[in-house]
Design a protein around this motif. Structure first.
Motif, short mmCIF file in Angstrom:
data_model
loop_
_atom_site.label_atom_id
_atom_site.label_comp_id
_atom_site.label_asym_id
_atom_site.label_seq_id
_atom_site.Cartn_x
_atom_site.Cartn_y
_atom_site.Cartn_z
N TRP A 43 -8.22 4.63 -8.97
CA TRP A 43 -8.33 3.81 -7.77
C TRP A 43 -9.00 4.60 -6.66
CZ3 TRP A 43 -5.18 5.87 -3.83
CH2 TRP A 43 -4.17 6.74 -4.26
N LYS A 44 -9.67 3.88 -5.76
CA LYS A 44 -10.45 4.52 -4.70
C LYS A 44 -9.77 4.49 -3.34
CE LYS A 44 -15.01 3.88 -6.78
NZ LYS A 44 -16.39 3.34 -6.59
N THR A 45 -8.95 3.47 -3.11
CA THR A 45 -8.23 3.38 -1.84
C THR A 45 -6.83 2.85 -2.13
OG1 THR A 45 -8.88 1.08 -1.36
CG2 THR A 45 -10.35 2.83 -0.58
N ILE A 46 -5.94 3.08 -1.18
CA ILE A 46 -4.60 2.51 -1.32
C ILE A 46 -4.68 1.00 -1.10
CG2 ILE A 46 -3.56 4.66 -0.52
CD1 ILE A 46 -3.02 3.28 2.16
N PRO A 47 -3.73 0.22 -1.61
CA PRO A 47 -3.74 -1.22 -1.35
C PRO A 47 -3.64 -1.50 0.15
CG PRO A 47 -2.18 -0.67 -3.10
CD PRO A 47 -2.62 0.62 -2.49
N THR A 48 -4.45 -2.43 0.62
CA THR A 48 -4.47 -2.75 2.06
C THR A 48 -3.08 -3.09 2.58
OG1 THR A 48 -6.72 -3.59 1.82
CG2 THR A 48 -5.52 -4.24 3.79
N GLU A 49 -2.34 -3.87 1.80
CA GLU A 49 -1.03 -4.31 2.26
C GLU A 49 0.00 -3.17 2.30
OE1 GLU A 49 -1.40 -5.44 -2.16
OE2 GLU A 49 -2.67 -5.31 -0.36
N CYS A 50 -0.35 -2.01 1.70
CA CYS A 50 0.58 -0.87 1.68
C CYS A 50 0.21 0.21 2.70
CB CYS A 50 0.64 -0.25 0.29
SG CYS A 50 1.36 -1.34 -0.96
N ALA A 51 -0.70 -0.10 3.60
CA ALA A 51 -1.16 0.91 4.56
C ALA A 51 -0.01 1.46 5.40
CB ALA A 51 -2.25 0.31 5.45
N GLU A 52 0.80 0.58 5.98
CA GLU A 52 1.91 1.04 6.81
C GLU A 52 2.97 1.76 5.98
OE1 GLU A 52 3.60 -1.52 9.81
OE2 GLU A 52 1.78 -2.75 9.83
N TYR A 53 3.17 1.28 4.78
CA TYR A 53 4.15 1.92 3.89
C TYR A 53 3.75 3.37 3.60
CZ TYR A 53 6.56 3.15 -0.43
OH TYR A 53 7.29 3.82 -1.38
N VAL A 54 2.48 3.60 3.24
CA VAL A 54 2.02 4.95 2.93
C VAL A 54 2.08 5.83 4.17
CG1 VAL A 54 0.06 6.34 2.16
CG2 VAL A 54 0.61 4.21 0.98
N GLU A 55 1.70 5.28 5.30
CA GLU A 55 1.77 6.05 6.55
C GLU A 55 3.20 6.50 6.83
OE1 GLU A 55 1.03 5.58 11.37
OE2 GLU A 55 0.33 4.01 10.01
N SER B 115 -4.68 11.13 8.55
CA SER B 115 -4.07 10.28 9.57
C SER B 115 -5.14 9.59 10.42
CB SER B 115 -3.15 11.11 10.46
OG SER B 115 -3.89 12.05 11.22
N ASP B 116 -6.33 10.19 10.47
CA ASP B 116 -7.45 9.57 11.19
C ASP B 116 -8.26 8.64 10.31
OD1 ASP B 116 -6.83 10.89 13.55
OD2 ASP B 116 -8.12 12.60 13.10
N HIS B 117 -7.90 8.57 9.04
CA HIS B 117 -8.68 7.75 8.10
C HIS B 117 -7.78 6.85 7.25
CE1 HIS B 117 -12.50 9.80 9.00
NE2 HIS B 117 -11.73 10.88 9.17
N GLY B 118 -6.74 6.34 7.91
CA GLY B 118 -5.93 5.30 7.29
C GLY B 118 -5.03 5.76 6.17
N PHE B 119 -4.78 7.07 6.06
CA PHE B 119 -3.89 7.58 5.00
C PHE B 119 -4.34 7.13 3.61
CE2 PHE B 119 -1.52 7.59 8.92
CZ PHE B 119 -0.90 8.83 8.91
N GLY B 120 -5.67 7.08 3.43
CA GLY B 120 -6.21 6.68 2.13
C GLY B 120 -6.71 5.26 2.10
N LEU B 121 -6.65 4.57 3.24
CA LEU B 121 -7.12 3.19 3.29
C LEU B 121 -8.64 3.11 3.28
CD1 LEU B 121 -5.97 0.30 3.51
CD2 LEU B 121 -6.17 0.50 6.00
N GLU B 122 -9.30 4.17 3.79
CA GLU B 122 -10.76 4.21 3.81
C GLU B 122 -11.28 4.85 2.53
OE1 GLU B 122 -12.21 6.22 7.26
OE2 GLU B 122 -10.93 5.08 8.64
#
Length: 265
Positions: free
Chosen positions: A68-80, A132-139
């Motif tokens: 996988w290349k990015t974390i799931p969008t809906e899990c952004a806050e969870y990963v943070e 932390s400046d790049h979405g914790f893997g969201l980008e």
């Protein structure tokens, strides 16, 4: 009658002292562990979504997800929340403790060729300020941006890993650092490691020009084979990616650190 009143008085006094004694003993008993967690940003996320994101993270850590290349969008806050909260540190401490216990059980050879391999990024040094400046893997990972961060040489220490590193050195095991960083970052990597408390090692292996285009798993497998060909016995391996640990010429025992922010094949 006088005797009965006196007996009743003694009984009441005895009960009072007994109760006081019980209270003292009770107060000396250990209290149950009660942990109060502050409210978090996850308070607006449904329990169902929390469970789904936890399931996704566990599947990733167990190497059960496709690349996988990015974390799931809906899990952004969870990963943070996981990365900045207590759970991530607890997980790091647990793996470090198990690795230290394992290391202390080993019977080492007399030739001084027992070695422990460490990855660097998200293993010895943390890139959490960058992520932390790049979405914790969201980008999607940007190599040029990340290289600029690495060249700053300010990645903080991962303290549970430093504990293990010190224990391994204390046991007389050789330290080999094996990283996917490129050779042109050797000096800044050495400086950053030493600033973080990692003061010595037997080898620091980075990607050379001949390693360009190789997957992390292939590159690290090749380097481990070269170590073994030199006579090293790799008794431990410690990294945050399965590509740090799996493949060929593997260690006697490997330890996987948690990292839900990115995946390196």
């Amino acid at each position: 009658m006088v005797f009965l009143r006196y007996a009743l008085f003694l009984c009441l006094v005895s009960m009072a002292f007994c109760q006081e004694s019980m209270d003292v003993e009770f107060n000396l008993l250990p209290r149950p562990l009660i942990i109060e967690y502050p409210e978090t940003r996850l308070s607006n996320i449904t329990e169902e979504l929390k469970m789904q994101c936890t399931s996704w993270r566990v599947a990733g850590e167990s190497n059960n997800l496709a690349p996988w290349k990015t974390i799931p969008t809906e899990c952004a806050e969870y990963v943070e929340e996981y990365m900045l909260g207590r759970a991530y540190n607890f997980d790091l401490e647990t793996v470090s403790k198990e690795a230290r216990l394992y290391a202390k059980t080993l019977k080492l050879g007399d030739d001084g060729m027992d070695a422990w391999v460490f990855d660097i990024d998200e293993t010895l040094l943390s890139n959490l300020p960058y992520y932390s400046d790049h979405g914790f893997g969201l980008e999607v990972f940007d190599c040029a941006q990340f290289d600029r961060w690495v060249l700053e040489g300010v990645a903080p220490v991962i303290r549970p890993s430093l504990k293990l590193y010190k224990d391994v050195i204390g046991l007389g095991i050789k330290i080999i650092l094996l990283t996917g960083r490129s050779e042109d970052k050797r000096n800044v990597t050495i400086s950053n490691l030493m600033d973080a408390g990692y003061l010595k090692w037997d080898k620091l292996i980075l990607r050379g020009e001949e390693d360009e285009g190789k997957s992390a798993a292939a590159f690290k497998s090749e380097k481990r084979k070269e170590m073994m060909d030199e006579g090293y016995r790799i008794i431990g391996n410690y990294g945050d990616q399965w590509s740090d640990l799996a493949g060929t010429s593997v260690a006697s025992r490997s330890f996987k650190l948690s990292n839900p922010m990115y995946f390196i094949p």
